[in-house]
Motif scaffolding. Structure first.
Motif, PDB file in Angstrom:
ATOM      1  N   CYS A  33       0.837  -1.214   0.000  1.00  0.00           N
ATOM      2  CA  CYS A  33       0.000   0.000   0.000  1.00  0.00           C
ATOM      3  C   CYS A  33       0.865   1.254   0.000  1.00  0.00           C
ATOM      4  O   CYS A  33       0.531   2.239  -0.658  1.00  0.00           O
ATOM      5  CB  CYS A  33      -0.955  -0.003   1.191  1.00  0.00           C
ATOM      6  N   GLN A  34       1.972   1.227   0.712  1.00  0.00           N
ATOM      7  CA  GLN A  34       2.876   2.375   0.711  1.00  0.00           C
ATOM      8  C   GLN A  34       3.381   2.653  -0.705  1.00  0.00           C
ATOM      9  O   GLN A  34       3.344   3.789  -1.180  1.00  0.00           O
ATOM     10  CB  GLN A  34       4.059   2.128   1.645  1.00  0.00           C
ATOM     11  N   HIS A  41       0.511   4.973   3.969  1.00  0.00           N
ATOM     12  CA  HIS A  41      -0.582   4.018   4.157  1.00  0.00           C
ATOM     13  C   HIS A  41      -1.667   4.261   3.103  1.00  0.00           C
ATOM     14  O   HIS A  41      -1.596   5.221   2.353  1.00  0.00           O
ATOM     15  CB  HIS A  41      -1.179   4.148   5.562  1.00  0.00           C
ATOM     16  N   SER A  42      -2.645   3.380   3.099  1.00  0.00           N
ATOM     17  CA  SER A  42      -3.816   3.591   2.240  1.00  0.00           C
ATOM     18  C   SER A  42      -5.068   3.517   3.100  1.00  0.00           C
ATOM     19  O   SER A  42      -5.088   2.852   4.130  1.00  0.00           O
ATOM     20  CB  SER A  42      -3.880   2.558   1.112  1.00  0.00           C
ATOM     21  N   GLU A  43      -6.079   4.217   2.661  1.00  0.00           N
ATOM     22  CA  GLU A  43      -7.393   4.198   3.306  1.00  0.00           C
ATOM     23  C   GLU A  43      -8.313   3.454   2.344  1.00  0.00           C
ATOM     24  O   GLU A  43      -8.530   3.918   1.228  1.00  0.00           O
ATOM     25  CB  GLU A  43      -7.917   5.619   3.505  1.00  0.00           C
ATOM     26  N   MET A  44      -8.831   2.324   2.771  1.00  0.00           N
ATOM     27  CA  MET A  44      -9.598   1.485   1.864  1.00  0.00           C
ATOM     28  C   MET A  44     -11.039   1.300   2.329  1.00  0.00           C
ATOM     29  O   MET A  44     -11.307   1.132   3.511  1.00  0.00           O
ATOM     30  CB  MET A  44      -8.922   0.116   1.723  1.00  0.00           C
ATOM     31  N   ALA A 117       4.382  -2.455   9.976  1.00  0.00           N
ATOM     32  CA  ALA A 117       5.095  -2.039   8.766  1.00  0.00           C
ATOM     33  C   ALA A 117       5.075  -0.522   8.573  1.00  0.00           C
ATOM     34  O   ALA A 117       5.619  -0.009   7.597  1.00  0.00           O
ATOM     35  CB  ALA A 117       4.488  -2.721   7.542  1.00  0.00           C
ATOM     36  N   ALA A 118       4.454   0.203   9.506  1.00  0.00           N
ATOM     37  CA  ALA A 118       4.334   1.662   9.375  1.00  0.00           C
ATOM     38  C   ALA A 118       5.707   2.330   9.382  1.00  0.00           C
ATOM     39  O   ALA A 118       6.620   1.901  10.087  1.00  0.00           O
ATOM     40  CB  ALA A 118       3.490   2.227  10.513  1.00  0.00           C
ATOM     41  N   GLN A 119       5.833   3.366   8.586  1.00  0.00           N
ATOM     42  CA  GLN A 119       7.064   4.159   8.563  1.00  0.00           C
ATOM     43  C   GLN A 119       7.116   5.034   9.822  1.00  0.00           C
ATOM     44  O   GLN A 119       6.081   5.420  10.351  1.00  0.00           O
ATOM     45  CB  GLN A 119       7.096   5.032   7.302  1.00  0.00           C
ATOM     46  N   PRO A 124       0.710   4.722  13.132  1.00  0.00           N
ATOM     47  CA  PRO A 124      -0.666   4.228  13.089  1.00  0.00           C
ATOM     48  C   PRO A 124      -1.531   4.876  14.160  1.00  0.00           C
ATOM     49  O   PRO A 124      -1.178   4.889  15.343  1.00  0.00           O
ATOM     50  CB  PRO A 124      -0.523   2.730  13.351  1.00  0.00           C
ATOM     51  N   ASN A 125      -2.669   5.425  13.731  1.00  0.00           N
ATOM     52  CA  ASN A 125      -3.565   6.107  14.636  1.00  0.00           C
ATOM     53  C   ASN A 125      -4.910   6.281  13.936  1.00  0.00           C
ATOM     54  O   ASN A 125      -4.955   6.763  12.814  1.00  0.00           O
ATOM     55  CB  ASN A 125      -2.984   7.466  15.011  1.00  0.00           C
ATOM     56  N   LEU A 126      -6.005   5.903  14.600  1.00  0.00           N
ATOM     57  CA  LEU A 126      -7.327   6.108  14.019  1.00  0.00           C
ATOM     58  C   LEU A 126      -7.982   7.395  14.495  1.00  0.00           C
ATOM     59  O   LEU A 126      -9.050   7.756  14.028  1.00  0.00           O
ATOM     60  CB  LEU A 126      -8.257   4.929  14.375  1.00  0.00           C
TER      61      LEU A 126
END
Length: 128
Positions: A33-34, A41-44, A117-119, A124-126
């Motif tokens: 996704c990156q 990231h991607s928003e799906m 896998a986040a850079q 990562p945060n919602l």
């Protein structure tokens, strides 16, 4: 929220519509996704595959997903905007990139995938 949804690419050459799936939307940090989005990231947003209709010049890129099974990414042949992701594992749905939606402000991911896998510059945060 209405079950019907529509969207398209940046240049307007490709349009799509379909119905929302009951599968939750997500923010994915996997390396695929990156690289496919050119960001962290991607928003799906999941749609029911049998309701999905796409009009306009698009192309698909096939690759092996994390499971080793084939996945496909589609994009506009004219402007290159990312549009969809689909896989053999989840044939009943396909995922559209939230930024391609006509009303992306209605999108709120409900879960995070591949946070490990986040850079470092895209935590990562919602809550954002």
């Amino acid at each position: 929220m209405s079950k019907g949804i529509s969207g398209g690419c940046k240049c307007g050459a490709v349009r799509y519509r379909g119905e929302l799936s009951d599968i939750s939307s997500f923010r994915c940090y996997c390396r695929d996704c990156q690289q496919l989005t050119g960001t962290g990231h991607s928003e799906m947003f999941p749609l029911v595959a049998e309701t999905f209709q796409l009009e306009g010049p698009s192309r698909e890129y096939q690759m092996a997903g994390g499971s080793g099974q084939p996945t496909w990414s589609s994009f506009c042949s004219t402007c290159g905007s990312p549009l969809t992701r689909r896989s053999e594992r989840m044939e009943h749905c396909l995922y559209v990139h939230a930024s391609s939606l006509d009303e992306p402000e209605k999108h709120k991911p409900s879960r995070i995938l591949y946070a490990d896998a986040a850079q470092p510059w895209d935590k990562p945060n919602l809550d954002e």
